[in-house]
Design an enzyme around this catalytic site. Structure first.
Site, PDB file in Angstrom:
ATOM      1  N   SER A  12       0.840  -1.196   0.000  1.00 18.71           N
ATOM      2  CA  SER A  12       0.000   0.000   0.000  1.00 18.71           C
ATOM      3  C   SER A  12       0.870   1.240   0.000  1.00 18.71           C
ATOM      4  O   SER A  12       1.641   1.468   0.944  1.00 18.71           O
ATOM      5  CB  SER A  12      -0.902   0.019   1.232  1.00 18.71           C
ATOM      6  N   HIS A  37      -1.083  -1.269  -4.390  1.00 17.37           N
ATOM      7  CA  HIS A  37      -2.385  -0.977  -3.782  1.00 17.37           C
ATOM      8  C   HIS A  37      -2.482   0.515  -3.473  1.00 17.37           C
ATOM      9  O   HIS A  37      -1.599   1.087  -2.815  1.00 17.37           O
ATOM     10  CB  HIS A  37      -2.513  -1.789  -2.487  1.00 17.37           C
ATOM     11  N   ASP A  39      -4.856   3.375  -1.761  1.00 19.12           N
ATOM     12  CA  ASP A  39      -5.975   3.610  -0.842  1.00 19.12           C
ATOM     13  C   ASP A  39      -6.559   4.999  -1.064  1.00 19.12           C
ATOM     14  O   ASP A  39      -5.903   6.002  -0.795  1.00 19.12           O
ATOM     15  CB  ASP A  39      -5.492   3.500   0.605  1.00 19.12           C
ATOM     16  N   MET A  41      -9.283   7.642   0.081  1.00 17.51           N
ATOM     17  CA  MET A  41     -10.143   7.971   1.231  1.00 17.51           C
ATOM     18  C   MET A  41     -10.703   9.376   1.067  1.00 17.51           C
ATOM     19  O   MET A  41     -10.023  10.260   0.547  1.00 17.51           O
ATOM     20  CB  MET A  41      -9.332   7.893   2.535  1.00 17.51           C
ATOM     21  N   HIS A  70      -8.442   0.941  -4.125  1.00 21.12           N
ATOM     22  CA  HIS A  70      -9.416   0.625  -3.074  1.00 21.12           C
ATOM     23  C   HIS A  70     -10.129   1.916  -2.678  1.00 21.12           C
ATOM     24  O   HIS A  70      -9.538   2.795  -2.043  1.00 21.12           O
ATOM     25  CB  HIS A  70      -8.655   0.013  -1.889  1.00 21.12           C
ATOM     26  N   MET A  72     -12.345   3.935  -0.484  1.00 19.28           N
ATOM     27  CA  MET A  72     -12.994   4.082   0.826  1.00 19.28           C
ATOM     28  C   MET A  72     -13.719   5.420   0.795  1.00 19.28           C
ATOM     29  O   MET A  72     -13.362   6.372   1.496  1.00 19.28           O
ATOM     30  CB  MET A  72     -11.952   3.991   1.939  1.00 19.28           C
ATOM     31  N   MET A 141     -11.412  -6.481   5.209  1.00 18.25           N
ATOM     32  CA  MET A 141     -10.692  -5.526   6.052  1.00 18.25           C
ATOM     33  C   MET A 141     -10.380  -6.174   7.397  1.00 18.25           C
ATOM     34  O   MET A 141     -11.276  -6.680   8.074  1.00 18.25           O
ATOM     35  CB  MET A 141     -11.521  -4.261   6.273  1.00 18.25           C
ATOM     36  N   GLY A 146      -9.300   3.598   7.339  1.00 19.91           N
ATOM     37  CA  GLY A 146      -9.105   5.031   7.555  1.00 19.91           C
ATOM     38  C   GLY A 146      -7.689   5.421   7.903  1.00 19.91           C
ATOM     39  O   GLY A 146      -7.289   6.553   7.674  1.00 19.91           O
ATOM     40  N   PHE A 147      -6.915   4.482   8.436  1.00 25.97           N
ATOM     41  CA  PHE A 147      -5.551   4.803   8.851  1.00 25.97           C
ATOM     42  C   PHE A 147      -4.636   3.610   8.576  1.00 25.97           C
ATOM     43  O   PHE A 147      -5.065   2.462   8.676  1.00 25.97           O
ATOM     44  CB  PHE A 147      -5.479   5.111  10.357  1.00 25.97           C
ATOM     45  N   GLY A 148      -3.373   3.887   8.284  1.00 25.76           N
ATOM     46  CA  GLY A 148      -2.378   2.827   8.173  1.00 25.76           C
ATOM     47  C   GLY A 148      -1.832   2.475   9.548  1.00 25.76           C
ATOM     48  O   GLY A 148      -2.032   3.202  10.531  1.00 25.76           O
ATOM     49  N   ASP A 176      -6.645  -6.719   3.869  1.00 29.50           N
ATOM     50  CA  ASP A 176      -6.124  -5.359   4.002  1.00 29.50           C
ATOM     51  C   ASP A 176      -6.181  -4.941   5.468  1.00 29.50           C
ATOM     52  O   ASP A 176      -7.259  -4.776   6.031  1.00 29.50           O
ATOM     53  CB  ASP A 176      -6.963  -4.412   3.141  1.00 29.50           C
ATOM     54  N   GLY A 177      -4.992  -4.798   6.073  1.00 30.89           N
ATOM     55  CA  GLY A 177      -4.920  -4.294   7.446  1.00 30.89           C
ATOM     56  C   GLY A 177      -4.085  -5.159   8.350  1.00 30.89           C
ATOM     57  O   GLY A 177      -4.451  -6.307   8.610  1.00 30.89           O
ATOM     58  N   GLY A 178      -2.955  -4.641   8.797  1.00 26.70           N
ATOM     59  CA  GLY A 178      -2.145  -5.345   9.783  1.00 26.70           C
ATOM     60  C   GLY A 178      -1.456  -6.593   9.260  1.00 26.70           C
ATOM     61  O   GLY A 178      -1.086  -7.471  10.046  1.00 26.70           O
ATOM     62  N   GLY A 198       1.281  -2.330   4.166  1.00 24.66           N
ATOM     63  CA  GLY A 198       1.808  -0.973   4.077  1.00 24.66           C
ATOM     64  C   GLY A 198       3.084  -0.821   4.863  1.00 24.66           C
ATOM     65  O   GLY A 198       4.187  -0.978   4.354  1.00 24.66           O
ATOM     66  N   SER A 199       2.934  -0.556   6.164  1.00 24.13           N
ATOM     67  CA  SER A 199       4.111  -0.327   7.004  1.00 24.13           C
ATOM     68  C   SER A 199       5.030  -1.541   7.037  1.00 24.13           C
ATOM     69  O   SER A 199       6.249  -1.402   7.123  1.00 24.13           O
ATOM     70  CB  SER A 199       3.696   0.088   8.417  1.00 24.13           C
TER      71      SER A 199
END
Length: 227
Positions: A12, A37, A39, A41, A70, A72, A141, A146-148, A176-178, A198-199
């Site tokens: 991401s 990816h 994002d 928003m 994606h 959002m 999700m 809303g946040f990385g 998507d997420g964590g 992402g991170s």
């Protein structure tokens, strides 16, 4: 864009250096990213504001793999053609973003893109049961959007339900997420094949030290392959 269930890592770019998007995209692809990816928003559907169609269009020349956009945002339908024009290969809308997701998915495909549908953590798998022949990807999700950099929410039971529902249809399950080397095997074992990170990809690296991106991508891929 041919279909296969091999594991795909989709970094991401929300976690990239915003001043160097072109270089960052080229760096992650050179270091093994399968998809890119993006994002989007709107500060309304989710509490953050990121990229509009003009930014996505500017990213497109740098993306040689698959540009996975994606949304959002709510509403979605007025912006489908703009993101098609911007060059999205996959365009994903949230089932929660409007009352007519069936029409939205038809419109995405009608604009020449692969159609994705995303589910927030509080939305059950059954919400997409009647959409499986209209979609090419289901995004689960594993954080509230809303946040990385958020903590992973375990959605493995939902992923298993979706995997069973999909059967032999050519539909990807994206997470998507964590996602990191610890969580990747859990979701792959449950049935996922596209991992947004992402991170976990960008941490510690830069356009001047892109080999770190490669190491991070390999760690996630290797962990996923143990599932």
């Amino acid at each position: 864009m041919s279909f296969d269930r091999s594991i795909k890592i989709a970094p991401s770019i929300l976690s990239a250096d915003f001043a160097n998007f072109g270089q960052e995209i080229r760096a992650i692809e050179a270091e093994g990213a399968d998809w890119v990816h993006v994002d989007v928003m709107d500060g309304h559907f989710v509490p953050n504001l990121t990229f509009g169609p003009a930014a996505v269009k500017a990213f497109r020349p740098h993306v040689k793999t698959v540009m996975d956009v994606h949304l959002m945002i709510a509403p979605v339908d007025p912006y489908i053609d703009a993101y098609a024009d911007a060059g999205a290969d996959v365009l994903t809308a949230h089932v929660e973003a409007g009352p007519h997701i069936h029409r939205t998915l038809q419109a995405i495909r009608g604009a020449g893109m692969k159609a994705g549908v995303a589910l927030n953590p509080g939305t059950p798998a059954e919400a997409v049961a009647h959409l499986l022949d209209l979609t090419d990807l289901i995004c689960v999700m594993t954080v509230n959007p809303g946040f990385g950099g958020q903590k992973f929410i375990d959605m493995t039971a939902k992923i298993r339900s979706l995997r069973e529902m999909i059967g032999d249809r050519p539909v990807h399950i994206e997470i998507d997420g964590g996602v990191d080397p610890n969580t990747a095997p859990l979701v792959v074992e449950a049935g996922a094949d596209v991992l947004v990170a992402g991170s976990a990809v960008f941490r510690g690296g830069s356009v001047d030290a892109p080999q770190v991106y490669g190491e991070n991508i390999r760690k996630i891929r290797e962990a996923a392959s143990t599932a």
